[in-house]
Scaffold this motif. Structure first.
Motif, PDB file in Angstrom:
ATOM      1  N   VAL A   1       0.841  -1.204   0.000  1.00  0.00           N
ATOM      2  CA  VAL A   1       0.000   0.000   0.000  1.00  0.00           C
ATOM      3  C   VAL A   1       0.876   1.255   0.000  1.00  0.00           C
ATOM      4  O   VAL A   1       0.700   2.152  -0.826  1.00  0.00           O
ATOM      5  CB  VAL A   1      -0.959   0.021   1.212  1.00  0.00           C
ATOM      6  CG1 VAL A   1      -1.669   1.375   1.314  1.00  0.00           C
ATOM      7  CG2 VAL A   1      -1.985  -1.092   1.103  1.00  0.00           C
TER       8      VAL A   1
ATOM      9  N   PHE B   1      -0.764  -0.570  -5.615  1.00  0.00           N
ATOM     10  CA  PHE B   1      -2.160  -0.691  -6.036  1.00  0.00           C
ATOM     11  C   PHE B   1      -2.554   0.487  -6.925  1.00  0.00           C
ATOM     12  O   PHE B   1      -2.315   1.647  -6.589  1.00  0.00           O
ATOM     13  CB  PHE B   1      -3.089  -0.748  -4.811  1.00  0.00           C
ATOM     14  CG  PHE B   1      -2.993  -2.019  -4.038  1.00  0.00           C
ATOM     15  CD1 PHE B   1      -3.771  -3.124  -4.368  1.00  0.00           C
ATOM     16  CD2 PHE B   1      -2.107  -2.130  -2.970  1.00  0.00           C
ATOM     17  CE1 PHE B   1      -3.676  -4.304  -3.656  1.00  0.00           C
ATOM     18  CE2 PHE B   1      -2.004  -3.300  -2.251  1.00  0.00           C
ATOM     19  CZ  PHE B   1      -2.791  -4.397  -2.596  1.00  0.00           C
ATOM     20  N   LYS B   2      -3.173   0.192  -8.058  1.00  0.00           N
ATOM     21  CA  LYS B   2      -3.642   1.232  -8.970  1.00  0.00           C
ATOM     22  C   LYS B   2      -5.149   1.440  -8.853  1.00  0.00           C
ATOM     23  O   LYS B   2      -5.673   2.476  -9.263  1.00  0.00           O
ATOM     24  CB  LYS B   2      -3.301   0.852 -10.420  1.00  0.00           C
ATOM     25  CG  LYS B   2      -1.820   0.507 -10.640  1.00  0.00           C
ATOM     26  CD  LYS B   2      -0.905   1.641 -10.169  1.00  0.00           C
ATOM     27  CE  LYS B   2       0.568   1.253 -10.321  1.00  0.00           C
ATOM     28  NZ  LYS B   2       1.463   2.275  -9.741  1.00  0.00           N
ATOM     29  N   SER B   3      -5.829   0.464  -8.299  1.00  0.00           N
ATOM     30  CA  SER B   3      -7.280   0.539  -8.137  1.00  0.00           C
ATOM     31  C   SER B   3      -7.639   0.636  -6.664  1.00  0.00           C
ATOM     32  O   SER B   3      -7.217  -0.193  -5.849  1.00  0.00           O
ATOM     33  CB  SER B   3      -7.938  -0.705  -8.743  1.00  0.00           C
ATOM     34  OG  SER B   3      -9.270  -0.833  -8.301  1.00  0.00           O
ATOM     35  N   LYS B   4      -8.418   1.656  -6.324  1.00  0.00           N
ATOM     36  CA  LYS B   4      -8.840   1.835  -4.938  1.00  0.00           C
ATOM     37  C   LYS B   4      -9.747   0.695  -4.493  1.00  0.00           C
ATOM     38  O   LYS B   4      -9.681   0.243  -3.335  1.00  0.00           O
ATOM     39  CB  LYS B   4      -9.555   3.174  -4.780  1.00  0.00           C
ATOM     40  CG  LYS B   4      -9.842   3.545  -3.326  1.00  0.00           C
ATOM     41  CD  LYS B   4     -10.366   4.956  -3.228  1.00  0.00           C
ATOM     42  CE  LYS B   4     -10.615   5.352  -1.770  1.00  0.00           C
ATOM     43  NZ  LYS B   4     -11.083   6.757  -1.660  1.00  0.00           N
TER      44      LYS B   4
ATOM     45  N   GLY C   1       2.831   2.072  -3.177  1.00  0.00           N
ATOM     46  CA  GLY C   1       2.062   2.436  -4.365  1.00  0.00           C
ATOM     47  C   GLY C   1       1.853   1.311  -5.344  1.00  0.00           C
ATOM     48  O   GLY C   1       1.748   1.550  -6.551  1.00  0.00           O
TER      49      GLY C   1
ATOM     50  N   THR D   1      -9.685  -2.427  -5.501  1.00  0.00           N
ATOM     51  CA  THR D   1      -8.871  -3.611  -5.218  1.00  0.00           C
ATOM     52  C   THR D   1      -8.165  -3.471  -3.882  1.00  0.00           C
ATOM     53  O   THR D   1      -8.087  -4.416  -3.090  1.00  0.00           O
ATOM     54  CB  THR D   1      -7.825  -3.818  -6.333  1.00  0.00           C
ATOM     55  OG1 THR D   1      -8.484  -3.927  -7.591  1.00  0.00           O
ATOM     56  CG2 THR D   1      -7.000  -5.071  -6.084  1.00  0.00           C
ATOM     57  N   LEU D   2      -7.645  -2.283  -3.614  1.00  0.00           N
ATOM     58  CA  LEU D   2      -6.944  -2.029  -2.351  1.00  0.00           C
ATOM     59  C   LEU D   2      -7.882  -2.245  -1.159  1.00  0.00           C
ATOM     60  O   LEU D   2      -7.516  -2.914  -0.181  1.00  0.00           O
ATOM     61  CB  LEU D   2      -6.405  -0.599  -2.362  1.00  0.00           C
ATOM     62  CG  LEU D   2      -5.558  -0.142  -1.163  1.00  0.00           C
ATOM     63  CD1 LEU D   2      -4.564   0.923  -1.617  1.00  0.00           C
ATOM     64  CD2 LEU D   2      -6.433   0.437  -0.059  1.00  0.00           C
TER      65      LEU D   2
ATOM     66  N   LEU E   1      -4.948   6.020  -2.043  1.00  0.00           N
ATOM     67  CA  LEU E   1      -4.047   5.587  -3.111  1.00  0.00           C
ATOM     68  C   LEU E   1      -2.791   6.445  -3.179  1.00  0.00           C
ATOM     69  O   LEU E   1      -1.781   6.029  -3.735  1.00  0.00           O
ATOM     70  CB  LEU E   1      -4.762   5.632  -4.463  1.00  0.00           C
ATOM     71  CG  LEU E   1      -5.635   4.427  -4.841  1.00  0.00           C
ATOM     72  CD1 LEU E   1      -6.255   4.647  -6.209  1.00  0.00           C
ATOM     73  CD2 LEU E   1      -4.844   3.125  -4.820  1.00  0.00           C
ATOM     74  N   ASN E   2      -2.864   7.645  -2.615  1.00  0.00           N
ATOM     75  CA  ASN E   2      -1.711   8.558  -2.624  1.00  0.00           C
ATOM     76  C   ASN E   2      -0.872   8.470  -1.354  1.00  0.00           C
ATOM     77  O   ASN E   2       0.035   9.288  -1.160  1.00  0.00           O
ATOM     78  CB  ASN E   2      -2.186  10.002  -2.815  1.00  0.00           C
ATOM     79  CG  ASN E   2      -2.738  10.258  -4.201  1.00  0.00           C
ATOM     80  OD1 ASN E   2      -2.241   9.700  -5.174  1.00  0.00           O
ATOM     81  ND2 ASN E   2      -3.775  11.072  -4.298  1.00  0.00           N
TER      82      ASN E   2
ATOM     83  N   ASP F   1      -6.898  10.849  -0.541  1.00  0.00           N
ATOM     84  CA  ASP F   1      -7.067   9.570  -1.222  1.00  0.00           C
ATOM     85  C   ASP F   1      -6.015   8.577  -0.745  1.00  0.00           C
ATOM     86  O   ASP F   1      -4.811   8.832  -0.847  1.00  0.00           O
ATOM     87  CB  ASP F   1      -6.950   9.769  -2.735  1.00  0.00           C
ATOM     88  CG  ASP F   1      -7.377   8.532  -3.522  1.00  0.00           C
ATOM     89  OD1 ASP F   1      -7.383   7.423  -2.956  1.00  0.00           O
ATOM     90  OD2 ASP F   1      -7.692   8.686  -4.716  1.00  0.00           O
TER      91      ASP F   1
ATOM     92  N   ASN G   1       1.379   6.530  -0.720  1.00  0.00           N
ATOM     93  CA  ASN G   1       2.784   6.281  -1.057  1.00  0.00           C
ATOM     94  C   ASN G   1       3.562   7.587  -1.192  1.00  0.00           C
ATOM     95  O   ASN G   1       4.766   7.644  -0.910  1.00  0.00           O
ATOM     96  CB  ASN G   1       2.894   5.468  -2.343  1.00  0.00           C
ATOM     97  CG  ASN G   1       2.375   6.216  -3.561  1.00  0.00           C
ATOM     98  OD1 ASN G   1       1.242   6.690  -3.562  1.00  0.00           O
ATOM     99  ND2 ASN G   1       3.185   6.311  -4.590  1.00  0.00           N
TER     100      ASN G   1
END
Length: 329
Positions: free
Chosen positions: A60, A65-68, A63, A70-71, A195-196, A193, A198
């Protein structure tokens, strides 16, 4: 019951109206062995589960994961809710390699127990404040994702104050309970977010790297506070930065080499003491007149006045850049 030099359980044999017989003691010893086997099996299962969970959390913050969606789905598998927004804190043991190779040597079990104690202090401290906190460890680092409520994610002042308060709180707790070493805390910027996250992790790493160079170990470093230094490192090539240092400090560095003097160290201490010569003298264990004479020498060699704010700032930045580029040479 001691397992890996730590008390894991207590077993008592109680008699009301008769003395213990040898068979009772033997039965107790066998019971202890049986319980120990169960505990060891449980510990093994927990270690395997923790490894997979830690691997996921490392993915996580790196970075992967590209899809939230999926994460969040993967997180739910480990009972981790990643639907919210988080602040990231990176705790690093100062001088880790030196401490655990020189101080503890081959005593790997003691090292493991000390690191476990550190993790427990952090876990208990954060979990008592927010059950949604996510905490895990890897090597010399401990990672914390601290939740920010949805109604506060757009309040920059609130988030900044929260990050400072949480970092200070955990630093105090660790300093109080752990005596074998010190820790430093790196804090990245807040990203709504997940996803950010990282980006925040990379900033926390950079905060620790540059913060330790500029201010030393055993401190808290926020990315906002080191951003100027980071910009300096990115704004020019290493050769350009070395040229700036040479222009501002070259004559003094050369003087110290030829005369075996300590004028550069004295200059740095004067600036760190806000120009107060008595404070500088106390820190360097020198007489006030010695420091005053050295200041005059410094000003003469560099052709500057330490009373001039612009010149003082340039010299200060040159000193810090010198520290930074030395680490990358």
């Amino acid at each position: 019951m001691t397992i890996y030099k730590k008390n894991r359980a207590y077993v008592r044999l109680i008699s009301v109206d008769k003395d213990f017989k040898e068979v009772d003691i033997i039965s107790l010893e066998r019971a202890i062995e049986a319980v120990a086997i169960v505990i060891l099996k449980k510990m093994g299962e927990e270690e395997i589960e923790k490894k997979y969970k830690n691997d996921f959390l490392n993915d996580v913050i790196n970075g992967e994961f590209k899809s939230k969606e999926t994460l969040i789905e993967r997180g739910a598998f480990f009972n981790i809710d990643l639907n919210g927004s988080y602040l990231l804190f990176l705790l690093s043991i100062d001088s880790f390699d030196y401490i655990f190779s020189k101080e503890f040597g081959e005593r790997k079990l003691q090292t493991h127990n000390i690191l476990s104690d550190l993790f427990n202090v952090v876990f208990n401290s954060f979990f008592s404040k927010s059950e949604e906190s996510i905490i895990w460890s890897m090597n010399k680092n401990i990672f914390i994702l601290y939740p920010v409520l949805k109604e506060n994610v757009n309040d920059k002042n609130f988030v900044k104050n929260l990050s400072e308060n949480v970092a200070q709180n955990i630093k105090k707790k660790v300093d109080k309970h752990i005596n074998e070493f010190t820790i430093s805390v790196g804090v990245g910027r807040f990203y709504e977010d997940v996803l950010n996250i990282n980006k925040s992790y990379k900033e926390a790493q950079e905060s620790l790297r540059i913060g330790k160079l500029v201010w030393g170990d055993n401190n808290i470093y926020h990315y906002d506070d080191i951003e100027t230094y980071n910009i300096l490192m990115r704004s020019g090539s290493k050769e350009e930065l070395k040229g700036f240092v040479q222009e501002k400090l070259g004559k003094l560095i050369e003087h110290d080499k030829k005369r075996n003097s300590e004028l550069l160290d004295t200059l740095e201490e004067i600036l760190n003491s806000d120009g107060n010569l008595r404070t500088t003298a106390e820190k360097m264990f020198l007489h006030y007149k010695t420091v005053s004479y050295r200041r005059d020498q410094i000003e003469e060699i560099l052709g500057i006045s330490l009373n001039d704010m612009e010149e003082k700032f340039s010299i200060y930045m040159a000193l810090k850049i010198k520290q930074l580029i030395q680490d990358t040479i």
